[in-house]
Design an enzyme around this catalytic site. Structure first.
Site, PDB file in Angstrom:
ATOM      1  N   ARG A   1     -25.817  -5.460 -36.308  1.00  0.00           N
ATOM      2  CA  ARG A   1     -24.927  -6.621 -36.448  1.00  0.00           C
ATOM      3  C   ARG A   1     -25.611  -7.807 -37.121  1.00  0.00           C
ATOM      4  NH1 ARG A   1     -20.367  -6.997 -32.774  1.00  0.00           N
ATOM      5  NH2 ARG A   1     -20.039  -5.027 -31.689  1.00  0.00           N
TER       6      ARG A   1
ATOM      7  N   TYR B   1     -24.227 -10.003 -40.023  1.00  0.00           N
ATOM      8  CA  TYR B   1     -23.160 -10.954 -39.663  1.00  0.00           C
ATOM      9  C   TYR B   1     -23.711 -12.075 -38.781  1.00  0.00           C
ATOM     10  CZ  TYR B   1     -18.573 -12.550 -37.955  1.00  0.00           C
ATOM     11  OH  TYR B   1     -17.463 -13.310 -37.644  1.00  0.00           O
TER      12      TYR B   1
ATOM     13  N   LYS C   1     -24.372 -16.033 -40.050  1.00  0.00           N
ATOM     14  CA  LYS C   1     -23.577 -17.103 -39.447  1.00  0.00           C
ATOM     15  C   LYS C   1     -24.487 -18.155 -38.808  1.00  0.00           C
ATOM     16  CE  LYS C   1     -19.179 -15.897 -40.002  1.00  0.00           C
ATOM     17  NZ  LYS C   1     -18.215 -16.720 -40.775  1.00  0.00           N
TER      18      LYS C   1
ATOM     19  N   ASN D   1     -13.499 -13.468 -30.217  1.00  0.00           N
ATOM     20  CA  ASN D   1     -12.665 -12.264 -30.114  1.00  0.00           C
ATOM     21  C   ASN D   1     -11.166 -12.545 -30.251  1.00  0.00           C
ATOM     22  OD1 ASN D   1     -14.832 -10.297 -29.507  1.00  0.00           O
ATOM     23  ND2 ASN D   1     -15.070 -11.492 -27.658  1.00  0.00           N
TER      24      ASN D   1
ATOM     25  N   ARG E   1     -11.463  -3.067 -34.653  1.00  0.00           N
ATOM     26  CA  ARG E   1     -11.982  -3.699 -33.447  1.00  0.00           C
ATOM     27  C   ARG E   1     -11.140  -3.247 -32.248  1.00  0.00           C
ATOM     28  NH1 ARG E   1     -13.089  -9.813 -35.528  1.00  0.00           N
ATOM     29  NH2 ARG E   1     -11.576  -9.184 -37.115  1.00  0.00           N
TER      30      ARG E   1
ATOM     31  N   PHE F   1      -6.564  -0.320 -29.589  1.00  0.00           N
ATOM     32  CA  PHE F   1      -5.683  -0.109 -28.438  1.00  0.00           C
ATOM     33  C   PHE F   1      -4.220  -0.034 -28.889  1.00  0.00           C
ATOM     34  CE2 PHE F   1      -8.569  -2.170 -24.940  1.00  0.00           C
ATOM     35  CZ  PHE F   1      -9.469  -1.138 -25.106  1.00  0.00           C
TER      36      PHE F   1
END
Length: 254
Positions: free
Chosen positions: A182, A185, A189, A214, A226, A231
């Site tokens: 990660r 990213y 940032k 999130n 994500r 879902f």
């Protein structure tokens, strides 16, 4: 329907702030993304309900690496909206003009995609940001200084907080790997925040930073990969929701 209710809510709750943008020209980089979905439409919603006021003029820069979204295609001919295919990695185009406000939201935020495009991710958060900050400095030297600059950072700058720092305060300095999957990213940032802080201090520019946690909702691509889009995709396909852990990890979904 959900989006319309959200826009009504935003319009009501931020009415005093939005009035300050009347007659102003605003640049939103990454305006075709999920955060841009609401930023752009909220400003146009204000225009629609305040026809007696000077309209807010909106300019969107996006490289459309994942295509032009349907919602933006539908509204791109609005007379108070200009949409340009442009990658912030490059120097600003000559036709830039004067912006009163800039929102830098151009970045790949999905772990699946920023691992596929790590260099592009870093360039957007570092080189792209620097181009925009240099523009602000040039405008100030011309006596046309911007009134506000907003950098979209991320909650991922905190990395993996220690247990005694959950919930995580803004003062937490982070526990981030500079070489992990990660890092492209997270670290870009973090560097972006440092760049913003020092431009603000050294050149007295009106720069602010926000760290979204999130975020999900209408406008987020179901192919984002994500957790929440996955879902929802499973539900739409009448499949069981799949957890890639034992279910104990928690997230601050907003």
């Amino acid at each position: 329907d959900v989006t319309n209710e959200d826009l009504k809510y935003i319009y009501k709750e931020l009415f005093e702030e939005l009035i300050l943008l009347s007659g102003k020209r605003i640049l939103i980089t990454g305006g075709a993304g999920f955060l841009g979905y609401y930023l752009v439409q909220s400003l146009l919603y204000w225009n629609k309900h305040n026809s007696e006021k000077k309209p807010i003029e909106i300019v969107v820069y996006d490289n459309f690496m994942r295509g032009m979204p349907d919602w933006l295609e539908k509204i791109k001919n609005n007379k108070h909206l200009e949409v340009f295919k442009y990658d912030v990695i490059n120097p600003l185009p000559k036709h830039t003009g004067v912006f009163h406000y800039i929102i830098h939201a151009a970045s790949i935020a999905s772990p699946i995609y920023y691992r596929l495009y790590p260099i592009k991710t870093m360039d957007a958060n570092v080189s792209g940001l620097r181009h925009l900050l240099d523009y602000c400095l040039e405008q100030k030297d011309k006596g046309k200084g911007i009134e506000g600059f907003l950098f979209f950072s991320t909650s991922e700058i905190y990395g993996d907080p220690t247990t005694n720092n959950i919930p995580t305060p803004e003062t937490y300095r982070g526990n981030v790997s500079c070489t992990g999957p990660r890092a492209c990213y997270d670290e870009s940032k973090r560097y972006g925040e440092t760049l913003c802080v020092n431009f603000a201090k050294q050149f007295n520019l009106p720069i602010h930073i926000v760290r979204p946690f999130n975020n999900y909702g209408p406008g987020l691509k179901i192919t984002d990969r994500r957790v929440l889009p996955d879902f929802v995709r499973d539900v739409f396909n009448n499949k069981d929701i799949v957890l890639l852990s034992d279910g104990l990890p928690s997230r601050t979904f907003c």
